[in-house]
Design a protein around this motif. Structure first.
Motif, PDB file in Angstrom:
ATOM      1  N   GLU A 102     -33.102  41.475  12.988  1.00  0.00           N
ATOM      2  CA  GLU A 102     -34.203  41.276  12.043  1.00  0.00           C
ATOM      3  C   GLU A 102     -33.697  40.892  10.657  1.00  0.00           C
ATOM      4  O   GLU A 102     -34.289  40.024  10.005  1.00  0.00           O
ATOM      5  N   THR A 103     -32.617  41.501  10.201  1.00  0.00           N
ATOM      6  CA  THR A 103     -32.086  41.102   8.898  1.00  0.00           C
ATOM      7  C   THR A 103     -31.588  39.661   8.945  1.00  0.00           C
ATOM      8  O   THR A 103     -31.747  38.911   7.968  1.00  0.00           O
ATOM      9  N   LYS A 105     -32.863  37.245  10.561  1.00  0.00           N
ATOM     10  CA  LYS A 105     -34.029  36.365  10.444  1.00  0.00           C
ATOM     11  C   LYS A 105     -34.508  36.228   9.000  1.00  0.00           C
ATOM     12  O   LYS A 105     -35.223  35.280   8.672  1.00  0.00           O
ATOM     13  N   LEU A 106     -34.103  37.159   8.151  1.00  0.00           N
ATOM     14  CA  LEU A 106     -34.406  37.067   6.723  1.00  0.00           C
ATOM     15  C   LEU A 106     -33.239  36.433   5.962  1.00  0.00           C
ATOM     16  O   LEU A 106     -33.151  36.529   4.742  1.00  0.00           O
ATOM     17  N   PRO A 280     -40.946  44.953  10.063  1.00  0.00           N
ATOM     18  CA  PRO A 280     -40.552  43.550  10.181  1.00  0.00           C
ATOM     19  C   PRO A 280     -40.831  42.982  11.573  1.00  0.00           C
ATOM     20  O   PRO A 280     -41.185  41.810  11.704  1.00  0.00           O
ATOM     21  N   LEU A 284     -42.708  39.484  11.517  1.00  0.00           N
ATOM     22  CA  LEU A 284     -42.040  38.268  11.962  1.00  0.00           C
ATOM     23  C   LEU A 284     -42.806  37.537  13.060  1.00  0.00           C
ATOM     24  O   LEU A 284     -42.500  36.377  13.354  1.00  0.00           O
ATOM     25  N   HIS A 288     -42.575  33.433   8.876  1.00  0.00           N
ATOM     26  CA  HIS A 288     -41.160  33.054   8.926  1.00  0.00           C
ATOM     27  C   HIS A 288     -40.355  34.064   8.107  1.00  0.00           C
ATOM     28  O   HIS A 288     -40.822  34.589   7.105  1.00  0.00           O
ATOM     29  N   GLY A 289     -39.111  34.315   8.525  1.00  0.00           N
ATOM     30  CA  GLY A 289     -38.284  35.287   7.823  1.00  0.00           C
ATOM     31  C   GLY A 289     -38.070  34.953   6.358  1.00  0.00           C
ATOM     32  O   GLY A 289     -37.944  35.851   5.518  1.00  0.00           O
ATOM     33  N   GLU A 290     -38.030  33.664   6.008  1.00  0.00           N
ATOM     34  CA  GLU A 290     -37.847  33.294   4.607  1.00  0.00           C
ATOM     35  C   GLU A 290     -39.054  33.696   3.756  1.00  0.00           C
ATOM     36  O   GLU A 290     -38.911  33.951   2.557  1.00  0.00           O
ATOM     37  N   ARG A 293     -38.396  37.218   2.939  1.00  0.00           N
ATOM     38  CA  ARG A 293     -37.320  37.279   1.943  1.00  0.00           C
ATOM     39  C   ARG A 293     -37.844  36.929   0.553  1.00  0.00           C
ATOM     40  O   ARG A 293     -37.546  37.623  -0.426  1.00  0.00           O
TER      41      ARG A 293
END
Length: 456
Positions: A102-103, A105-106, A280, A284, A288-290, A293
Motif C-alpha cells: 500500500e505504501t 502505491k502512494l 488505504p 485505493l 489513485h495512490g498519488e 499522497r
C-alpha cells in the motif's frame, strides 16, 4: 539555501548539518503489524518519504541510510493471534506485506533498512544488561524497569509534567515499580504467549526498548534524524532518549527530532481506538495512490490535517491539471528539479509552497511553445519526481482512479456495445451510450486507430 528542519527538541528550525555527509542516517518508527494500517498512519510514511527524497537529492542516493522498523511482537499482535487462531508470524508477515504494497502505491520508496523487532532479541537483552550494570534499571518480579528518576533530562523532548508522565505510562502502576512513571524494558511472558529466555526468566521486550536496540544495531549510537508521529513524542520517544543516553554515557540518540501532525476526522485525531479510521485498502479502490499522497501532503507536515472526501476530490482535480499538461509531451524526460521547488522543500518541507511552485511551472509550460514547452514540462516532471508525483503515464492517469465513476471494465464493455450498435447502423443507441458515459464523466473519442476514452 540549506535544508532547514524544525527540531522538536530545540523547539525551533535548525539548519540540517549531518554528522557525516557521506552517511546521513534517519530512523522512523514504522507499523505494528497486527491489522490494516489506517490512512492516518500513512501520513508519517509519506512525510518521511518526502524527507528521504530531499536528503537523497542533497547528499546522493547511496549516502542516505533510512531505517523504518517493523514491530512484530506486541500485545495487540498477541491478541489478534488469540482471536483469529492464526500463528503470530503469519499475521505479522501478512500485514507487513500489505503495508509495503500500500505504501508503494502512494509512491513511497522502500527504506534502506527495515529491521524487525523479533530479529533483535539478543541485542535487546544485551541492552537491558548494560542499563542494569550502569544502575539505570532494576529487576523486580520477572520484570526489568527503567528508573525514570535516575535520568535527569527525562521529559525534555515532550515537555510533559510528572502527572502526564504517569498517565502516559503504558504499564499499569504495579507494586513492583519504584516510581509510577518507570517503564518496562522486559516483561515476563504469560502462559501461551511468545517469549525468549533471558537472565530474568522467559519474557519479551517492552515496546520502547525495541527501537533503541534496533537503532544502535542498524545506524549507531547517535543518528542524524529520528522521526515519527506527534503522538510518539511521549512516552515512546521520551523513553527511547532516556534508555539510549544512559547506555551510551550521555550521547544523544538523535541530533534532530521531527514529528508530523495528526490526521483528523472531524474534531478528533484518526485512531483505531476511536473507531474513526479510514483504510488505504478501501481508498485505493476509489482513488489513485498519488491522489492520497497529494492529500496527505496538502497541509504543512507539522500541522493537523482534516481528512475528507472533499480533500480527495480537490487533490484529484489538481493532479488532473498537471497530467493534462504532461500529456502534451508524454515522453519528455525529467530534468533537474528547479531551484525554487528545492528551496521550498528545504524550508522545513514546505509542501504548500512547493505545490504553488509546481502550479507556476505548469502555467509557464501552458504559455510556451516548441522547445521551450518541452523544457518547462521536463522541469515540471523533475520537480514532481523529487516530490513523489507524476509517475503515471498521462494516458493511463485519465483511465484510472474512478472515484465514484464507472470502472474501466464497465467502460470498455459499454464501448464494445457502442461499436456493435454502430456496425448495425443503430446510431441512436450508439449516441445514447456516448451520452450516458459523458454524464458519468467519461469522454469518448473516435479516431483513425479506434475509440479511446478518458475521465473528464
Amino acid at each position: 539555501m540549506a535544508l532547514v528542519l524544525y527540531d522538536t527538541m530545540a523547539r525551533e528550525k535548525r539548519e540540517f548539518i549531518p554528522a557525516n555527509p557521506r552517511r546521513v542516517t534517519m530512523y522512523v518508527c514504522g507499523p505494528t503489524v497486527y491489522s490494516h494500517a489506517h490512512i492516518g498512519n500513512f501520513r508519517a510514511a509519506v512525510v518521511f518519504d518526502l524527507l528521504f527524497r530531499v536528503l537523497r537529492h542533497h547528499y546522493g542516493t547511496n549516502a542516505v541510510v533510512y531505517a523504518r522498523n517493523i514491530t512484530d511482537i506486541d500485545d495487540k499482535i498477541i491478541r489478534a493471534a488469540q482471536e483469529t487462531g492464526e500463528p503470530i508470524d503469519a499475521i505479522t508477515a501478512k500485514y507487513a506485506a500489505i503495508y509495503r504494497e500500500e505504501t508503494a502505491k502512494l509512491n513511497v520508496l522502500a527504506p534502506t533498512l527495515e529491521p524487525a523487532a523479533t530479529a533483535h532479541i539478543a541485542e535487546m537483552i544485551a541492552f537491558v544488561e548494560r542499563l542494569l550494570a550502569e544502575g539505570f534499571a532494576y529487576a523486580a518480579e520477572g520484570h526489568v524497569l527503567f528508573a525514570v528518576d535516575r535520568f535527569g533530562d527525562y521529559g525534555r523532548l515532550s515537555g510533559v509534567d510528572r502527572d502526564e508522565m504517569i498517565a502516559g505510562a503504558r504499564v499499569e502502576v504495579a507494586p513492583y515499580k519504584e516510581n509510577p512513571a518507570d517503564f518496562v524494558l522486559w516483561k515476563p511472558s504469560k502462559e501461551g504467549e511468545p517469549g525468549w529466555d533471558s537472565p530474568w526468566g522467559r519474557g519479551r521486550p517492552g515496546w520502547h526498548l525495541e527501537c533503541s536496540a534496533m537503532i544502535e544495531k542498524a545506524l549507531g549510537e547517535t543518528i542524524d534524524i529520528h522521526g515519527g508521529g506527534q503522538d510518539l513524542r511521549f512516552p515512546h520517544h521520551e523513553n527511547e532518549i532516556a534508555q539510549s543516553a544512559c547506555v551510551h554515557r550521555g550521547a544523544p540518540l538523535a541530533r534532530y527530532w521531527a514529528h508530523n501532525g495528526f490526521l483528523r476526522m472531524g474534531t478528533e485525531k484518526m485512531a483505531k481506538s476511536l473507531g474513526n479510521v479510514v483504510l488505504p485498502r478501501d481508498l485505493l479502490k476509489r482513488w489513485h495512490g498519488e491522489v492520497l499522497r497529494w492529500a496527505l501532503l496538502s497541509a504543512h507536515y507539522r500541522q493537523p490535517l482534516d481528512w475528507s472526501d472533499a480533500l480527495l476530490e480537490q487533490s484529484k482535480r489538481q493532479l488532473d491539471r498537471f497530467y493534462r499538461a504532461l500529456a502534451e509531451a508524454p515522453d519528455v524526460a525529467p530534468a533537474a528539479p528547479p531551484a525554487e521547488v528545492v528551496a521550498a522543500l528545504d524550508d522545513d518541507l514546505n509542501m504548500p509552497e512547493a505545490a504553488a511552485r509546481l502550479h507556476a511551472l505548469r502555467d509557464a509550460a501552458a504559455q510556451a511553445q516548441g522547445e521551450e514547452k518541452a523544457r518547462a514540462l521536463a522541469a515540471l516532471r523533475g520537480a514532481g519526481a523529487l516530490m513523489g508525483f507524476f509517475a503515471a503515464d498521462p494516458a493511463d492517469w485519465f483511465r484510472s482512479a474512478p472515484g465514484d465513476g464507472p470502472s474501466a471494465e464497465e467502460i470498455e464493455a459499454r464501448i464494445a456495445e457502442r461499436a456493435e450498435a454502430r456496425k448495425r447502423r443503430d446510431f441512436a443507441t450508439a449516441d445514447r451510450i456516448r451520452d450516458d458515459l459523458a454524464a458519468r464523466g467519461i469522454v469518448i473519442e473516435d479516431g483513425p486507430k479506434g475509440t479511446t476514452w478518458r475521465r473528464e
